[in-house]
Design an enzyme around this catalytic site. Structure first.
Site, PDB file in Angstrom:
ATOM      1  N   GLY A  98      -4.176  -2.407 -10.809  1.00 58.90           N
ATOM      2  CA  GLY A  98      -4.862  -2.993  -9.662  1.00 58.90           C
ATOM      3  C   GLY A  98      -4.802  -2.178  -8.388  1.00 58.90           C
ATOM      4  O   GLY A  98      -5.265  -2.649  -7.343  1.00 58.90           O
ATOM      5  N   HIS A 105       1.230   1.362  -0.322  1.00 56.19           N
ATOM      6  CA  HIS A 105       1.228   0.163   0.515  1.00 56.19           C
ATOM      7  C   HIS A 105       1.982  -0.940  -0.189  1.00 56.19           C
ATOM      8  O   HIS A 105       1.832  -1.160  -1.384  1.00 56.19           O
ATOM      9  CB  HIS A 105      -0.204  -0.290   0.851  1.00 56.19           C
ATOM     10  CG  HIS A 105      -1.108  -0.389  -0.330  1.00 56.19           C
ATOM     11  ND1 HIS A 105      -1.682   0.703  -0.933  1.00 56.19           N
ATOM     12  CD2 HIS A 105      -1.531  -1.463  -1.044  1.00 56.19           C
ATOM     13  CE1 HIS A 105      -2.427   0.310  -1.955  1.00 56.19           C
ATOM     14  NE2 HIS A 105      -2.344  -0.996  -2.048  1.00 56.19           N
ATOM     15  N   HIS A 107       2.466  -4.809  -0.409  1.00 52.87           N
ATOM     16  CA  HIS A 107       1.874  -6.112  -0.083  1.00 52.87           C
ATOM     17  C   HIS A 107       2.992  -7.089   0.270  1.00 52.87           C
ATOM     18  O   HIS A 107       3.976  -7.210  -0.476  1.00 52.87           O
ATOM     19  CB  HIS A 107       1.129  -6.689  -1.295  1.00 52.87           C
ATOM     20  CG  HIS A 107      -0.094  -5.948  -1.721  1.00 52.87           C
ATOM     21  ND1 HIS A 107      -1.374  -6.356  -1.376  1.00 52.87           N
ATOM     22  CD2 HIS A 107      -0.252  -4.846  -2.483  1.00 52.87           C
ATOM     23  CE1 HIS A 107      -2.262  -5.540  -1.925  1.00 52.87           C
ATOM     24  NE2 HIS A 107      -1.612  -4.613  -2.601  1.00 52.87           N
TER      25      HIS A 107
HETATM   26  P1  AMP Z   1      -4.364  -2.454  -3.887  1.00 51.85           P
HETATM   27  O1  AMP Z   1      -5.434  -3.121  -4.682  1.00 51.85           O
HETATM   28  O2  AMP Z   1      -2.970  -2.809  -4.303  1.00 51.85           O
HETATM   29  O3  AMP Z   1      -4.568  -0.939  -3.851  1.00 51.85           O
HETATM   30  O4  AMP Z   1      -4.480  -3.002  -2.405  1.00 51.85           O
HETATM   31  C1  AMP Z   1      -5.416  -2.534  -1.510  1.00 51.85           C
HETATM   32  C2  AMP Z   1      -5.605  -3.632  -0.516  1.00 51.85           C
HETATM   33  O5  AMP Z   1      -6.229  -3.092   0.626  1.00 51.85           O
HETATM   34  C3  AMP Z   1      -6.496  -4.770  -1.008  1.00 51.85           C
HETATM   35  O6  AMP Z   1      -5.746  -5.977  -1.003  1.00 51.85           O
HETATM   36  C4  AMP Z   1      -7.634  -4.789  -0.004  1.00 51.85           C
HETATM   37  O7  AMP Z   1      -8.062  -6.097   0.319  1.00 51.85           O
HETATM   38  C5  AMP Z   1      -7.023  -4.087   1.187  1.00 51.85           C
HETATM   39  N1  AMP Z   1      -7.959  -3.440   2.082  1.00 51.85           N
HETATM   40  C6  AMP Z   1      -9.015  -2.659   1.754  1.00 51.85           C
HETATM   41  N2  AMP Z   1      -9.637  -2.212   2.857  1.00 51.85           N
HETATM   42  C7  AMP Z   1      -8.944  -2.698   3.920  1.00 51.85           C
HETATM   43  C8  AMP Z   1      -9.077  -2.600   5.333  1.00 51.85           C
HETATM   44  N3  AMP Z   1     -10.051  -1.869   5.906  1.00 51.85           N
HETATM   45  N4  AMP Z   1      -8.203  -3.256   6.124  1.00 51.85           N
HETATM   46  C9  AMP Z   1      -7.211  -4.003   5.573  1.00 51.85           C
HETATM   47  N5  AMP Z   1      -7.009  -4.123   4.239  1.00 51.85           N
HETATM   48  C10 AMP Z   1      -7.880  -3.497   3.421  1.00 51.85           C
END
Ligand code: AMP
Ligand code: ZN
Length: 119
Positions: A98, A105, A107
């Site tokens: 995912g 990052h 979460h």
């Molecule tokens: P992942 O799927 O673990 O790589 O998490 C990436 C996260 O980044 C997802 O939960 C997205 O909703 C979030 N995301 C994508 N673009 C942005 C943005 N511009 N600002 C804040 N969060 C974002």
């Protein structure tokens, strides 16, 4: 790996630099925390290192102190949001798990019942 890095085409490097807007809720010497644009819980914050590493393992290998600071920042965010004792920390690693943004990052999810196992 020890050199601070940014990648011009990396979304989270651009957020750290202030070139892409985000709702920043906490910042430290090595980390920035901002709200996820697609929140999956009442509190859904992403904590990122200021330096670019692709995933959590790369960060841990390249900058152990930043890895620890990521977790400390996440705990501070959960506490500030009113959830000092009940929150979930997630590092999605690899597209198959995912991961969609390849800048480490963490979460931080809180504010609702969190089922286990996750989907
Ligand atoms: P992942 O799927 O673990 O790589 O998490 C990436 C996260 O980044 C997802 O939960 C997205 O909703 C979030 N995301 C994508 N673009 C942005 C943005 N511009 N600002 C804040 N969060 C974002
Ligand atoms: Zn980056």
């Amino acid at each position: 790996m020890s050199t601070p890095k940014t990648e011009a085409d990396c979304l989270f490097c651009r957020i750290v630099a202030g070139d892409v807007p985000a709702e920043v809720v906490h910042a430290t010497e090595r980390t920035v925390a901002f709200r996820d644009i697609n929140a999956q819980a009442p509190t859904h914050v992403l904590v990122v290192p200021r330096d670019h590493y692709a995933d959590a393992a790369e960060l841990a290998a390249g900058d152990p102190e930043a890895t620890a600071e990521l977790v400390r920042t996440a705990a501070a965010v959960a506490t500030a949001e009113g959830h000092p004792d009940d929150y979930r920390l997630v590092f999605n690693t690899g597209a198959g798990a995912g991961q969609t943004v390849f800048h480490t990052h963490l979460h931080v999810l809180a504010g609702r019942d969190l089922a286990w196992p996750p989907g």
